[in-house]
Write a protein that holds these residues in place. Structure first.
Motif, PDB file in Angstrom:
ATOM      1  N   VAL A  74      -7.638  20.474  47.577  1.00 35.29           N
ATOM      2  CA  VAL A  74      -7.801  19.624  46.403  1.00 35.29           C
ATOM      3  C   VAL A  74      -7.204  18.275  46.810  1.00 35.29           C
ATOM      4  O   VAL A  74      -6.022  18.206  47.135  1.00 35.29           O
ATOM      5  N   THR A 102     -12.426  24.671  49.189  1.00 32.82           N
ATOM      6  CA  THR A 102     -11.233  25.362  48.677  1.00 32.82           C
ATOM      7  C   THR A 102     -10.741  26.493  49.578  1.00 32.82           C
ATOM      8  O   THR A 102     -11.489  27.046  50.389  1.00 32.82           O
ATOM      9  N   CYS A 161      -1.890  22.704  46.983  1.00 32.86           N
ATOM     10  CA  CYS A 161      -3.344  22.822  47.134  1.00 32.86           C
ATOM     11  C   CYS A 161      -3.811  22.489  48.547  1.00 32.86           C
ATOM     12  O   CYS A 161      -4.750  21.719  48.759  1.00 32.86           O
ATOM     13  N   SER A 174     -15.812  19.790  46.281  1.00 32.12           N
ATOM     14  CA  SER A 174     -14.594  20.287  45.635  1.00 32.12           C
ATOM     15  C   SER A 174     -14.563  21.808  45.611  1.00 32.12           C
ATOM     16  O   SER A 174     -13.499  22.416  45.683  1.00 32.12           O
ATOM     17  N   ASP A 184      -7.950  24.617  41.451  1.00 32.41           N
ATOM     18  CA  ASP A 184      -8.762  24.646  42.657  1.00 32.41           C
ATOM     19  C   ASP A 184      -9.911  25.595  42.446  1.00 32.41           C
ATOM     20  O   ASP A 184     -10.743  25.772  43.243  1.00 32.41           O
TER      21      ASP A 184
END
Length: 182
Positions: free
Chosen positions: A10, A102, A45, A98, A182
């Protein structure tokens, strides 16, 4: 990209939008079932060398994040989605990547590859092609240097699919802050 070893899934520039001081955020640690009110943004993150030690993907993200930060600042300050074609392309990339970048996506990729490898090993064992014990197969674990790479490489197709969606801008006037994950 101050710390190339710890690679964020993130982006820090995104997390700063959820910070009162630009340096820390509150966060819930699921594994510990614990809320921490002051977690340093540069240490959340992310994980060590998630995108590989060669730093190519990390550098690519770093370059993109400058454009994304400017775009998100514009959307937040102007409170509208009147964007140029180029800005829409960057926004779609941000949204798609995004998810693709992750830790969850990386872990899912490794888990899937491990399950396939175990299935192949069991089949090979059943047909006398490999000499693995049940215990060895049970302990089998696949390691992937860049587990997110295939998902990242599918970005052009993902962005193309997203282009017919009708985006909506949600403006929070409740006085309560948004949360992110996330």
């Amino acid at each position: 990209m101050a710390n190339n070893e710890y690679q964020h899934y993130v982006p820090q520039m995104y997390l700063r939008n959820f910070s009162s001081n630009g340096k820390s955020i509150g966060g819930y640690i699921l594994g510990e079932r614990k809320y921490v009110s002051d977690m340093p943004i540069d240490r959340v993150c992310g994980r060590k060398y998630l995108y590989g030690e060669d730093l190519k993907i990390e550098k690519w993200f770093s370059d993109l994040e400058g454009n994304w930060a400017n775009l998100l600042r514009k959307i937040i300050s102007e409170k509208n989605l009147e964007l140029s074609e180029e800005e829409w392309a960057y926004l779609y990339m941000f949204v798609f990547l995004s998810d693709a970048r992750t830790g969850y996506t990386a872990d899912s990729t490794v888990d899937s590859a491990t399950k396939v490898a175990k299935s192949i090993a069991l089949l090979g064992q059943e047909h006398g092609l490999v000499d693995f014990s049940d215990e060895e197969i049970k302990k089998l674990h696949v390691s992937i240097d860049k587990p997110n790479l295939a998902h990242l490489q599918s970005m052009p197709t993902g962005v193309e699919v997203m282009q017919d969606l009708a985006p909506a801008l949600i403006i929070n006037s409740s006085g309560k802050g948004f949360i992110t994950s996330d």
